[in-house]
Design a protein around this motif. Structure first.
Motif, mmCIF file in Angstrom:
data_model
loop_
_atom_site.group_PDB
_atom_site.id
_atom_site.type_symbol
_atom_site.label_atom_id
_atom_site.label_comp_id
_atom_site.label_asym_id
_atom_site.label_seq_id
_atom_site.Cartn_x
_atom_site.Cartn_y
_atom_site.Cartn_z
ATOM 1 N N ASN A 112 25.406 40.374 6.640
ATOM 2 C CA ASN A 112 24.298 40.158 7.614
ATOM 3 C C ASN A 112 23.273 40.690 8.236
ATOM 4 O O ASN A 112 23.441 41.175 9.873
ATOM 5 N N TRP A 113 23.212 41.377 7.414
ATOM 6 C CA TRP A 113 21.885 42.728 8.187
ATOM 7 C C TRP A 113 20.772 42.298 8.897
ATOM 8 O O TRP A 113 20.926 43.053 10.733
ATOM 9 N N PRO A 114 20.405 41.284 8.684
ATOM 10 C CA PRO A 114 18.867 40.565 9.818
ATOM 11 C C PRO A 114 19.804 39.845 10.940
ATOM 12 O O PRO A 114 19.097 40.274 12.172
ATOM 13 N N LEU A 115 21.211 39.551 10.744
ATOM 14 C CA LEU A 115 21.757 39.232 12.013
ATOM 15 C C LEU A 115 22.288 40.225 12.893
ATOM 16 O O LEU A 115 21.954 40.288 14.338
ATOM 17 N N GLY A 116 22.517 41.398 12.078
ATOM 18 C CA GLY A 116 23.013 42.666 12.627
ATOM 19 C C GLY A 116 21.966 42.644 13.620
ATOM 20 O O GLY A 116 21.837 43.556 14.745
ATOM 21 N N GLY A 117 20.704 43.247 12.874
ATOM 22 C CA GLY A 117 19.148 43.933 13.695
ATOM 23 C C GLY A 117 18.842 42.433 14.334
ATOM 24 O O GLY A 117 18.605 42.877 16.098
ATOM 25 N N ALA A 118 18.962 41.428 14.629
ATOM 26 C CA ALA A 118 18.937 41.119 15.960
ATOM 27 C C ALA A 118 19.860 40.615 16.830
ATOM 28 O O ALA A 118 19.160 40.807 18.140
ATOM 29 N N LEU A 119 20.852 40.942 16.915
ATOM 30 C CA LEU A 119 22.055 41.300 17.704
ATOM 31 C C LEU A 119 21.732 42.363 18.090
ATOM 32 O O LEU A 119 21.478 42.420 19.877
ATOM 33 N N SER A 120 21.727 43.187 17.464
ATOM 34 C CA SER A 120 20.843 44.875 18.320
ATOM 35 C C SER A 120 19.874 44.335 19.347
ATOM 36 O O SER A 120 19.623 45.103 20.501
ATOM 37 N N ILE A 121 18.448 43.690 18.387
ATOM 38 C CA ILE A 121 17.536 44.088 19.522
ATOM 39 C C ILE A 121 18.221 42.711 21.517
ATOM 40 O O ILE A 121 17.238 43.656 21.697
ATOM 41 N N THR A 122 18.683 42.137 20.682
ATOM 42 C CA THR A 122 19.289 41.164 21.905
ATOM 43 C C THR A 122 19.472 41.969 23.125
ATOM 44 O O THR A 122 19.291 41.807 24.301
ATOM 45 N N LEU A 123 20.799 43.060 22.579
ATOM 46 C CA LEU A 123 21.336 44.034 23.150
ATOM 47 C C LEU A 123 20.860 44.571 24.019
ATOM 48 O O LEU A 123 20.560 45.093 24.687
ATOM 49 N N MET A 124 19.471 45.216 23.169
ATOM 50 C CA MET A 124 18.051 45.450 24.178
ATOM 51 C C MET A 124 17.726 45.622 24.932
ATOM 52 O O MET A 124 17.755 45.913 25.719
ATOM 53 N N LEU A 125 17.024 44.123 24.667
ATOM 54 C CA LEU A 125 16.678 43.093 25.814
ATOM 55 C C LEU A 125 17.240 42.400 26.839
ATOM 56 O O LEU A 125 16.979 43.194 28.234
ATOM 57 N N ILE A 126 18.710 42.710 27.416
ATOM 58 C CA ILE A 126 19.005 42.465 28.340
ATOM 59 C C ILE A 126 19.504 44.311 28.867
ATOM 60 O O ILE A 126 19.447 44.110 29.873
ATOM 61 N N VAL A 127 19.466 44.960 27.891
ATOM 62 C CA VAL A 127 19.692 46.026 28.458
ATOM 63 C C VAL A 127 18.270 46.509 29.606
ATOM 64 O O VAL A 127 18.288 47.581 30.464
ATOM 65 N N ALA A 164 15.401 45.957 35.860
ATOM 66 C CA ALA A 164 15.877 45.978 38.012
ATOM 67 C C ALA A 164 16.372 46.607 38.050
ATOM 68 O O ALA A 164 15.585 47.001 39.538
ATOM 69 N N TYR A 165 16.183 48.217 37.738
ATOM 70 C CA TYR A 165 16.290 48.968 38.299
ATOM 71 C C TYR A 165 15.537 50.008 38.685
ATOM 72 O O TYR A 165 15.519 50.351 40.238
ATOM 73 N N VAL A 166 14.403 50.058 38.325
ATOM 74 C CA VAL A 166 13.386 50.814 38.112
ATOM 75 C C VAL A 166 12.735 49.947 39.469
ATOM 76 O O VAL A 166 12.016 50.784 40.138
ATOM 77 N N ARG A 167 12.674 48.753 39.835
ATOM 78 C CA ARG A 167 12.439 48.099 40.454
ATOM 79 C C ARG A 167 12.884 48.606 41.700
ATOM 80 O O ARG A 167 12.264 48.652 42.832
ATOM 81 N N ASN A 168 13.918 48.302 42.270
ATOM 82 C CA ASN A 168 14.843 49.208 43.007
ATOM 83 C C ASN A 168 14.794 50.532 43.802
ATOM 84 O O ASN A 168 14.580 50.407 44.913
#
Lengths: 429, 306, 266
Positions: B272-287, B293-297
């Motif tokens: 399920n490549w699309p799902l893999g992609g969506a999950l990756s983007i989700t991970l990116m967003l969390i990162v 938060a780091y930059v602000r601090n």
């Protein structure tokens, strides 16, 4: 990319050697590069005590005649502005100065006055925002530094750490494409000149500060520039070494006939070494003159205060005649005072009086000023008397100590001060 | 002369142009083989999975909804995808845990190195750098060898008679955590050290002079001074542990999946490549949230170049 | 007992630090020791032996994978260092200009994105290209490695460049060196230790990579780390220990070199 160096005008790419040794009459109008005076045999001169017996003159294939009478450098109405908009800084505010051939010229002033900026403009590391910079009559303001026959001794020496002393000295000649034989021979001469022959093969990080300074000097002199720029080169040396180098530099300039432009904030240094001094402050040149003129006849309050010690007095102008004025002091007494060129003093003026030109006298009617001694500073060779005048200000009198003399004047004594005819000078502000 | 100004401007423009040309190769390579492809992932996350992997060029929201929700195959209702959520939760939990533990262990270690005399300090730095450059796989393998049922720890405990049966440590969340702490500890120590090296101990002296106890000095003087290092280290540990893939794969087995493993699954058996992609983007967003938060601090703490 | 009050001392810190150091090295050392184990499993020590090293040496797959790793790492390190050097020259020692921060962020981007995400992205991207061109050689791996090695090469080069005083280059210009000569004779020689450090860093990083390589490789294109990953998921024998030991020696060797190069500059 690595240097923010302007690539400058491209017409007539003339390489270094021609510029230094005087290209044969190039009448090409499109060629903006310098037509230099043809070499003239250099007259022998007395050699100083510290210098090698080799006639220094022979080291300089190209001597510069003392009689062409041309200006080496002309700075005309130069302005330099850094930045833009609100954060803009005007480092030089329309300065003009002419520096003669063979001259030891000093730019003197406190930090931030623009002296280093002016030097860098002459060297080519910055562009003027406005105005012209002429080298022997040719405008060089837009040339990159590697096209100007002008060399610099940097304040930090800027010796190349990955090269030996000899390689540093020979660098300029290498860049000019000279033959190996010529480079080696000139380098040897330079090493002899600054007495560093033993250290030729050393890395520049392994030699002392004073030695580094000499190498920097030799490196800048090796390519035989028309003008040598020195950016506070002695500021990192200790006192004794500084004094020695001051004398050596002066002699060097005299021997070689190269125009030296020297930057410093140390007024004593300027007075010692210079033929002429330009006193600068806040981007402007306040006064240009010989050390004698600057010291004896300071034109402005700043100059008087910056060079040596000065007393300032208020006075009213009474009469003017023949470049001298008669002024009335608050006490009512009248004295004569010198007037700066092209200046017409009126009304209330400031007077400058050097402490050593005033004399202590009995506190009677004949004294110019009267007051009470409230401080004594004994300095070995002389004594400074701080006198609190009746008018409230403090006036310092300097008196040489005579042998065996305990001072006859003590704190608390009432004294008079004589200010002679040529002691007072009117200030231009 | 306005001409001088003109030439100056021209030279400056040329300088900037040269700089762009110089940086072009690096930028192009990264664009082609790092940043650019990320956009393709985004595109793929909106497509439908093909029958044998890869995608069919058909727009669909399925991948994105599948990240958090699942469709009941019988009555077609949407409900929270437990499997995915538990994996997400495990990832965040373990990443945070790793960050905290590495900070706890790393702080004294960095402090120790920073307070060594100048000569030996380099040696200690060298010693902490070596594990850093050792292959991630080798280090994970080393941990594996130790906590296996036939590994050192168990064998030792059995020999000493403390336990009869080997403790099952491998293939648990605990194993993954240990593995990640072990692997990322140097990543925390190095920025911490960089901060601590700059501590002006005269400030600490002033603290003692003013009646602070050791602990107070630590809390009120030293810690605030090294806060930028703590933050930098935390970010440097949190981001890779969140997206960890090798360590949970080797130490967690197939059952204790983290986000990285889940993503891999979509490109392998999951098809399920699309799902893999969506999950990756989700991970990116969390990162990215964490980075912001780091930059602000960091902006308020200390100004670093660049 | 007289003990001077040490301003720096914090209770327990030294102990904890020592424990950490020990804990960091113990697993690796154990791993290395058991590479020399004559026996089959880690549980029992059966005498010193080099048989696992021999086995690894004769294992074609291992040799092939190692060789491939070195090839890719060499190519990627050189390319990345060249690109990073140029980028460092472009972004250092200048007053800020438009796009500088963007450039800086771009160059360091591979450090800020989790590897799995990049791996996935490259898998998708390259698979499309593979279909379109039919090429499936080492090129994909090399360029992927180059991309994430660039920031690692960039950092030490930039650091070195920043510490170099512009005055030296001005002095060179003052002494008639053209910008190119200045670069060749002054900037480059002084920058060289930084470039070497960047090269070594990039080499080690490329050698070590497992995630991106695993996703991007085509069949039969194992590098040493991906081979090991495959083995770890299946059967684990002390042969792994032997391979790891050799790999370790290589990495440690390079890092030691790196340390020397970065230290001797003053």
């Amino acid at each position: 990319m690595i240097l923010a160096v302007p690539s400058g005008a491209r017409q007539g790419e003339v390489t270094g050697p021609e510029m230094l040794h005087g290209a044969p009459q190039q009448q090409n109008a499109a060629d903006p590069i310098i037509r230099l005076p043809t070499p003239v045999a250099y007259a022998d001169n007395q050699v100083g005590t510290k210098l090698p017996s080799v006639q220094r003159a022979s080291l300089w294939g190209v001597g510069v005649s003392a009689s062409t009478g041309r200006n080496a450098i002309d700075v005309r109405e130069v302005r330099k502005v850094f930045g833009a908009g609100e954060g803009q800084v005007t480092a030089l505010d329309t300065v003009s100065v002419s520096i003669r051939e063979n001259e030891f010229f000093t730019l003197l002033g406190p930090s931030g006055c623009g002296k280093t900026t002016l030097l860098r403009l002459i060297a080519g590391f910055e562009f003027p925002t406005d105005g012209q910079i002429l080298l022997y009559g040719e405008d060089i303001a837009l040339l990159p530094p590697f096209k100007r026959p002008v060399n610099t001794v940097f304040q930090s020496y800027a010796l190349f750490p990955h090269m030996t002393v000899a390689e540093n000295i020979g660098f300029g000649l290498e860049m000019l494409g000279k033959s190996r034989a010529e480079i080696d021979s000139r380098t040897a001469d330079m090493l002899k000149l600054v007495q560093m022959e033993q250290l030729a093969k050393r890395r520049t990080s392994e030699i002392s500060g004073g030695q580094q300074q000499r190498v920097a000097l030799a490196r800048a002199l090796a390519p035989q520039p028309k003008v040598l720029l020195l950016d506070e080169p002695l500021s990192a040396l200790d006192y004794k070494l500084r004094k020695e180098m001051q004398i050596e530099l002066k002699q060097l300039q005299h021997e070689t006939g190269i125009t030296f432009i020297f930057v410093t904030h140390d007024q004593e240094e300027a007075l010692t070494m210079s033929d002429r001094i330009a006193v600068m402050s806040a981007g402007k040149i306040l006064q240009i003159g010989s050390p004698h003129e600057i010291y004896e006849h300071p034109a402005e309050r700043f100059v008087a205060g910056f060079i040596g010690e000065t007393n300032f007095l208020q006075a009213e102008v009474a009469t003017l005649s023949d470049g001298r004025a008669t002024v009335t002091l608050p006490s009512g007494r009248q004295i004569k005072a010198g007037v700066p060129d092209r200046f017409e003093p009126r009304g209330t003026v400031s007077l400058a009086v050097r402490p050593e030109l005033a004399q202590l006298a009995p506190a009677d009617d004949k004294a110019t000023l009267t007051g009470v001694v409230n401080h004594l500073v004994y300095l070995g060779t002389d004594t400074h008397f701080h006198v609190r005048l009746d008018s409230g200000e403090t006036f310092i009198v300097r008196r040489q100590n005579s042998s065996g003399g305990v001072s006859d004047i003590a704190i608390g004594d009432r004294v008079g001060i004589m200010v002679g005819e040529s002691a007072a000078q009117i200030m231009k502000d | 002369m306005a001409r001088a100004q003109e030439i100056a401007n021209q030279a400056e423009r040329k300088d900037i142009r040269n700089r762009w040309i110089l940086s072009a190769p690096a930028l192009l390579i990264i664009l082609f083989a790092a940043t650019g492809p990320l956009l393709i992932v985004l595109v793929y996350s909106f497509l439908t999975p093909g029958p044998y992997g890869d995608v069919k060029w058909q727009f669909s929201w399925d991948a994105w909804t599948s990240v958090l929700l699942e469709r009941d195959i019988f009555d077609d209702t949407l409900s929270l995808a437990d499997a995915h959520l538990s994996i997400l939760w495990r990832s965040v939990r373990l990443a945070l845990g790793t960050t905290v533990l590495t900070a706890l262990f790393g702080f004294p270690t960095a402090y120790f190195i920073a307070t060594r005399p100048a000569g030996s300090r380099d040696i200690w730095l060298f010693l902490i750098t070596i594990p850093f450059w050792t292959n991630l796989l080798i280090r994970t393998f080393a941990v594996l060898e130790i906590i296996r049922n036939e590994g050192i720890v168990n064998s030792l405990l059995i020999k000493l008679g403390v336990i009869q049966q080997p403790i099952q440590m491998l293939f648990t969340d605990f194993a993954i955590m240990i593995g990640m702490v072990y692997v990322y500890l140097p990543l925390m120590v190095l920025p911490l050290y960089a901060s601590m090296e700059k501590i002006d101990f005269r400030l600490v002296e002033a603290g003692y002079d003013l009646y602070a106890t050791r602990f107070k000095v630590l809390r009120r003087i030293i810690f605030p001074l090294v806060k930028p290092g703590v933050i930098a280290g935390s970010i440097l540990v949190f981001i890779p542990s969140l997206g960890a893939y090798v360590t949970p794969s080797v130490l967690g087995g197939g059952k204790n999946m983290m986000l990285g493993n889940l993503i891999e699954l979509q490109f392998g058996q999951g098809r399920n490549w699309p799902l893999g992609g969506a999950l990756s983007i989700t991970l990116m967003l969390i990162v990215m949230v964490a980075l912001l938060a780091y930059v602000r601090n960091a902006g308020t703490a200390e100004v670093r170049h660049g | 007992m007289a003990r001077y009050f040490s301003v720096q001392h914090q209770p327990g810190f030294t102990a904890m630090a020592v424990i950490c150091f020990v804990a960091l090295y113990a697993p690796i050392l154990i791993l290395v020791v058991y590479a020399f184990n004559g026996g089959e499993s880690i549980a029992s020590w059966q005498g010193f032996s080099l048989r696992w090293f021999e086995k690894a040496w004769n294992n074609e797959q291992v040799i092939g994978a190692s060789w491939r790793s070195v090839k890719i790492a060499s190519a990627a390190a050189v390319l990345a260092t060249i690109a990073a050097t140029m980028a460092a020259l472009a972004t250092t020692r200048t007053k800020p200009y438009r796009g500088l921060t963007l450039k800086y962020a771009f160059i360091n981007q591979p450090l800020m994105v989790p590897e799995i995400v990049t791996a996935v992205a490259l898998l998708i991207f390259f698979s499309r290209i593979k279909v379109a061109t039919g090429y499936s050689g080492l090129g994909y791996l090399i360029i992927a490695h180059t991309a994430f090695c660039i920031p690692f090469a960039y950092l030490p080069i930039r650091a070195r460049l920043e510490s170099m005083n512009l005055t030296l280059e001005q002095a060179a210009a003052d002494l008639y060196a053209t910008p190119w000569m200045t670069f060749r004779r002054i900037t480059l020689p002084l920058l060289w230790p930084g470039i070497l450090a960047g090269l070594m860093l990039a080499f080690v990083i490329s050698l070590d990579d497992v995630v991106i390589t695993n996703f991007v490789k085509s069949g039969g294109q194992d590098t040493l780390p991906t081979y090991m990953l495959g083995q770890l998921r299946r059967a684990i024998t002390p042969e792994m220990n032997a391979i790891s030991t050799v790999f370790l020696l290589l990495s440690v060797g390079i890092v030691t070199l790196f340390f020397f190069v970065s230290r001797k500059r003053d």
